[in-house]
Every structure is written in C-alpha cells, then in structure tokens.
Design an enzyme around this catalytic site. Structure first.
Site, PDB file in Angstrom:
ATOM      1  N   ASP A 183       0.849  -1.185   0.000  1.00  0.00           N
ATOM      2  CA  ASP A 183       0.000   0.000   0.000  1.00  0.00           C
ATOM      3  C   ASP A 183       0.894   1.249   0.000  1.00  0.00           C
ATOM      4  O   ASP A 183       1.737   1.392   0.897  1.00  0.00           O
ATOM      5  CB  ASP A 183      -0.868  -0.056   1.279  1.00  0.00           C
ATOM      6  CG  ASP A 183      -1.844   1.098   1.354  1.00  0.00           C
ATOM      7  OD1 ASP A 183      -1.759   2.011   0.514  1.00  0.00           O
ATOM      8  OD2 ASP A 183      -2.689   1.062   2.278  1.00  0.00           O
ATOM      9  N   GLU A 217      29.456   7.758   6.321  1.00  0.00           N
ATOM     10  CA  GLU A 217      29.561   6.326   6.601  1.00  0.00           C
ATOM     11  C   GLU A 217      29.555   5.555   5.289  1.00  0.00           C
ATOM     12  O   GLU A 217      29.260   4.369   5.253  1.00  0.00           O
ATOM     13  CB  GLU A 217      28.482   5.855   7.570  1.00  0.00           C
ATOM     14  CG  GLU A 217      27.078   6.272   7.261  1.00  0.00           C
ATOM     15  CD  GLU A 217      26.125   5.865   8.367  1.00  0.00           C
ATOM     16  OE1 GLU A 217      26.011   4.656   8.619  1.00  0.00           O
ATOM     17  OE2 GLU A 217      25.490   6.739   8.956  1.00  0.00           O
ATOM     18  N   CYS A 233      25.332   8.067  11.705  1.00  0.00           N
ATOM     19  CA  CYS A 233      24.695   9.333  11.310  1.00  0.00           C
ATOM     20  C   CYS A 233      25.047  10.496  12.224  1.00  0.00           C
ATOM     21  O   CYS A 233      24.753  11.640  11.919  1.00  0.00           O
ATOM     22  CB  CYS A 233      23.180   9.173  11.282  1.00  0.00           C
ATOM     23  SG  CYS A 233      22.633   7.887  10.182  1.00  0.00           S
ATOM     24  N   HIS A 239      17.539  13.722  14.103  1.00  0.00           N
ATOM     25  CA  HIS A 239      18.044  12.874  13.014  1.00  0.00           C
ATOM     26  C   HIS A 239      16.826  12.190  12.391  1.00  0.00           C
ATOM     27  O   HIS A 239      15.969  11.651  13.105  1.00  0.00           O
ATOM     28  CB  HIS A 239      19.027  11.830  13.549  1.00  0.00           C
ATOM     29  CG  HIS A 239      19.281  10.731  12.565  1.00  0.00           C
ATOM     30  ND1 HIS A 239      19.719  10.978  11.288  1.00  0.00           N
ATOM     31  CD2 HIS A 239      19.106   9.374  12.644  1.00  0.00           C
ATOM     32  CE1 HIS A 239      19.825   9.838  10.626  1.00  0.00           C
ATOM     33  NE2 HIS A 239      19.459   8.848  11.417  1.00  0.00           N
ATOM     34  N   SER A 241      23.646   5.176  14.776  1.00  0.00           N
ATOM     35  CA  SER A 241      23.566   3.778  15.202  1.00  0.00           C
ATOM     36  C   SER A 241      24.902   3.331  15.758  1.00  0.00           C
ATOM     37  O   SER A 241      25.948   3.887  15.446  1.00  0.00           O
ATOM     38  CB  SER A 241      23.204   2.890  14.014  1.00  0.00           C
ATOM     39  OG  SER A 241      21.842   2.995  13.742  1.00  0.00           O
TER      40      SER A 241
END
Ligand code: HMG
Length: 444
Positions: A31, A83, A120, A243, A363
């Site tokens: 969807d 990264e 990040c 973020h 992370s």
C-alpha cells in the site's frame, strides 16, 4: 568568549529520484500509504552514474564558497562526516579538497583535513570539533568546512530499502556566524549496540525494528544528561530538529522529547487535567507495568491539542526536505535544521535569537542533544538555498532504471550503463587512477 557556529549551509541532492508511492510500492505489492503515511516518505534521492559522496560534497562546498566569496585561503579545516567512505586510509576530505583545487586558484595545503565516523551522528560531531577549533583560537581567523555526505543505500530487498537516499550538506563553521551559534551545553547517551553496522561491507546489516528501540533508548539517555545540567521547558525551543532516518521515526522521538521537556513543568500540570500526570517508575511495582503506563500516556499525549500544536510548530517543518529525499545518514539532522529555517522564512516566522534543541543520533549507538541560538542573519542566508530547484530537476526513475542504478553503485556488480542525466557545471566521477583511486573532473 568567542562564539562560533554555523555561518552558511548548502545542500546537494543526488540527481535521481525514486518515487516510493508511485514506483516502488506497486512493484513491492504494498500500500503506498505505508510509505507516505507510515514511514512519512514520498521519494528517495539517488546518485546518477557519475555521482558519489565526493562529487555531492564538492558540489555543495563549491556553491557555498562561491556565494560567500571564499577562497581556499579562508578555510583552515575540512572535515568530512560519512559512513559511505570507499577508502580506509585516505580521507574523503582530501578527494574533495582536490576537486575544489581544480576550480579555485589557491590550494588547501595549509588546511587540517580529516574524516569523522560515528554513523549518522558524525556530522554533528564534526561541527562540535570545528566549533571547539574556532573558539580555542587555533583557527587563526580561518573558518572550517564540515561536509556531511552519504549514499545511504541498502541491499536490495532489505527492510531499509524504502528509506534510502543520497546527498550532501556542506556547512561553514566560523566566529560570529550568520545562521546559528552552537551553545556549549550537550547531553549524551551512548552504548555498544549492534543493530546497524557495516563491518567491512558496503551495505549495512540492519535489525530495523531494534534499531528504532535503540534510537529511542539513547535519545532518552541524552535528554536525561542534558536535564541534569539545565531545566528544560517546551517553550524554550522554537525548533526541534531530529536525526531523520524516516519521518515516522521522528514522530516517536518527538513524543519522547516532549515528555522530557515538559516533565515537572506547568505544561505537565495543565496536561494532567486531561490525561493524568506522567508515570514515574517509583509508582509501579515493576518495570513492565511502568513501561505499559508510559506507552499509554504517550499515546494519550500525542492526541492532545497542546502536543499537536507544539509538534506542528516545532517538529513538522523540520521534515519538509527529508520527506522527498530519504535518509542522508550524516546529513539528515542538518537537512532538518535547514528545512525548519526555510519553512520559518516562507511563513514569516521570526526566529531571531530563538533556540533550537538539536537531537542527533548515530547507530552503534549514540545520541547527542545540544542547543543552538538562531542568529539575525539566518533569513538572508537560508534564502540562498536552491534545494527546491534541485529536487524538481531530479530525473524520475522507473523501477527497472532504479535496479540498474542500484547495481551501478554496488561494488559487487560490474555494470556499464549510461547516466540518466547530463552533468552541467558540476564535479563528476571520471574513472579510476593507477593506484585504484577514484578520479574526478569538473564539467563546465
Ligand atoms: P517495515 O517493516 O518495512 O515497515 O520496516 P513497517 O511494517 O514497520 O511499517 C512502517 C510504519 O508504517 C509502521 O508505523 C506501520 O504501522 C505503518 P508504526 O507502527 O511504526 O508507527 N504502516 C502504514 N501506515 C499507513 N497505511 C498503511 C501502512 N502500512 C504500514 N497502509 C523499518 C520499517 C524502519 C524497520 C525499515 O524501513 C528499516 O529497517 N529501516 C532501516 C533502519 C532504520 O531506519 N532505523 C531507524 C532507527 S536507526 C537510525 O536512525 C540510524 C540510521 O540512520 C543509520 C545510522 O545511524 O547510520 C538508520
């Protein structure tokens, strides 16, 4: 004491676009509302065959330097946050400086160059380093360039595929900045986590659902750390950029943030009449009961008019660019700041001397919350962005073309397809050098 912060910002998107609702969802037999409403994403940016983290970063930096009338002599430091680096030794900042030296008369031999890594979060860490460098006086009157640049691609079929993106944000860090002063207060939340990582591999290994829990857990710690240093109140902050891996994540982060900055304030008292006071751990027999009550309180909170008005004013405008470009990893929170300032200017909102609570995250995992004060030059500076034009001009990929361009950027595939767009007045990837280095040229 010298104040320092962000003097100028430039945004550079990848030149291609994948429409998630129209192109991606139908092939996945999903969807479209899962993307537009659930994740909050309409499209992703992708790099064309001649683009990568160096070209996007160098193109953003060049436009910034051109319009500020800067030469390499004015820049004493270049830090790249990424990264997506393709070289374990030579920093991406040297490749970008090399590009810029091809189009400016002087060189950057005097400049300290480096690369910052913490998923990040690295863009915010690079700003912090640059601000410290400027305020310490080591800058000798020069400014720093911080460039957050990523190609945030996931393995085909990975759950993260829907949140991909590619682009760069270049920021000039200087004394007496025009955009925001970065204040010294910071809160951190940091733990050794293995929910999203790239151990010597191009595409991330990711445990999507757990990564969302880790984001919230570290953000909670960072807010607590800040609370220990200063009282917080929702009215203190005109803008709260997070973020943005995808806007739906920010919906969750914002509810957590509001709970913290309203705790123990008149706002919590006023809300208590409607939904009761915030649950406190000491009032419950065990952690599970406390967590259930907290989750129920958060659901009720986000339904209140007071919360929704706060969210619409301070958080929603930060999502205005990310919804159309996806996750830019190190650049995402800096897109959020720029999007909010752009929205404020368009809507005649006065942000002079107002404060932002900037909530960064990477992370692996670490959150950082810090405060910035918007400076009187912000409107003039933010008016220079040409991001709408760039987004409009992106080439709209079909699904087959998306598959092809994903392969072009996949180190394990050898694909030779023509670019979908024609480069103009920009740096492009131009093949390989004798030692396996990537080479670049400027196309007039
Ligand atoms: P998924 O399993 O494909 O999606 O992956 P889902 O089924 O969980 O649906 C997503 C949301 O859409 C849910 O909302 C659904 O309910 C809703 P929620 O319940 O969570 O509020 N939904 C719909 N809404 C309206 N109409 C519909 C509909 N269908 C579903 N028809 C996942 C989602 C995020 C796991 C995946 O995209 C992923 O793995 N992403 C990569 C990891 C990531 O972004 N994690 C975020 C936190 S970690 C982080 O921010 C760091 C990072 O940027 C990297 C770094 O630091 O370097 C990633």
């Amino acid at each position: 004491m010298t104040t320092a912060g962000i003097d100028a910002v430039e945004i550079r998107t990848g030149n291609l676009k994948l429409d998630l609702a129209e192109t991606f969802a139908p092939v996945k037999d999903e969807d479209p509302a899962k993307y537009t409403k659930g994740l909050g994403l309409h499209a992703s940016s992708f790099p064309d065959a001649y683009e990568d983290i160096v070209t996007m970063g160098a193109n953003a930096a060049k436009r910034l330097m051109d319009r500020k009338g800067l030469t390499p002599e004015d820049i004493g430091r270049i830090d790249v946050a990424t990264e997506s680096a393709f070289d374990h030794s030579k920093p991406v900042s040297t490749y970008i400086a090399g590009c810029l030296e091809d189009v400016f008369e002087d060189d950057f031999h005097h400049a300290n160059k480096g690369e910052r890594k913490f998923a990040c979060l690295a863009g915010t860490q690079a700003i912090d380093d640059a601000v410290n460098w400027v305020t310490s006086g080591k800058n000798r009157g020069r400014a720093a360039l911080v460039i957050a640049t990523d190609t945030a691609l996931y393995e085909r079929g990975d759950s993260g595929e829907a949140t991909q993106g590619a682009g760069a944000v270049a920021m000039l860090i200087d004394e007496d900045p025009d955009l925001t002063v970065v204040e010294p207060l910071q809160g951190f939340g940091s733990a050794d986590e293995t929910d999203f990582l790239k151990p010597n591999q191009q595409f991330p290994s990711v445990d999507g659902k757990r990564s969302m829990q880790v984001y919230l857990a570290r953000m909670r710690e960072a807010l607590r750390d800040l609370e220990e240093q200063r009282d917080l109140h929702p009215d203190d902050f005109a803008v709260v950029p997070f973020h943005i891996p995808f806007p739906g994540m920010v919906r969750k982060g914002a509810a957590l943030g509001y709970r913290h900055i309203s705790r123990g304030t008149d706002v919590e008292d006023a809300l208590a009449e409607e939904i009761g006071p915030q649950p406190r751990p000491d009032d419950f027999e065990d952690d599970e009961a406390f967590r259930d009550a907290l989750s129920e309180y958060t659901d009720d909170l986000t339904e209140t008019d007071r919360y929704q008005e706060w969210y619409d004013l301070t958080v929603e405008p930060t999502l205005g660019i990310s919804r159309y470009v996806g996750n830019w990893y190190t650049g995402s929170v800096h897109l959020a700041r720029a999007a909010a300032l752009r929205d404020a200017r368009e809507n005649g909102r006065d942000l002079d001397e107002q404060q932002m609570l900037v909530c960064s995250y990477g992370s692996g995992a670490q959150a950082e919350v810090h405060i910035e004060t918007v400076q009187p030059g912000w409107e003039e500076e933010i008016a220079q962005l040409n991001v709408e034009e760039q987004l409009r001009e992106r080439y709209d990929l079909s699904f087959t073309e998306y598959e092809q361009i994903h392969d072009v950027h996949n180190y394990d595939e050898s694909t030779d397809i023509d670019a979908f767009t024609t480069p103009e007045e920009e740096f492009v990837f131009d093949g390989w050098g004798r030692m396996g280095e990537r080479k670049y040229t400027y196309v007039e």
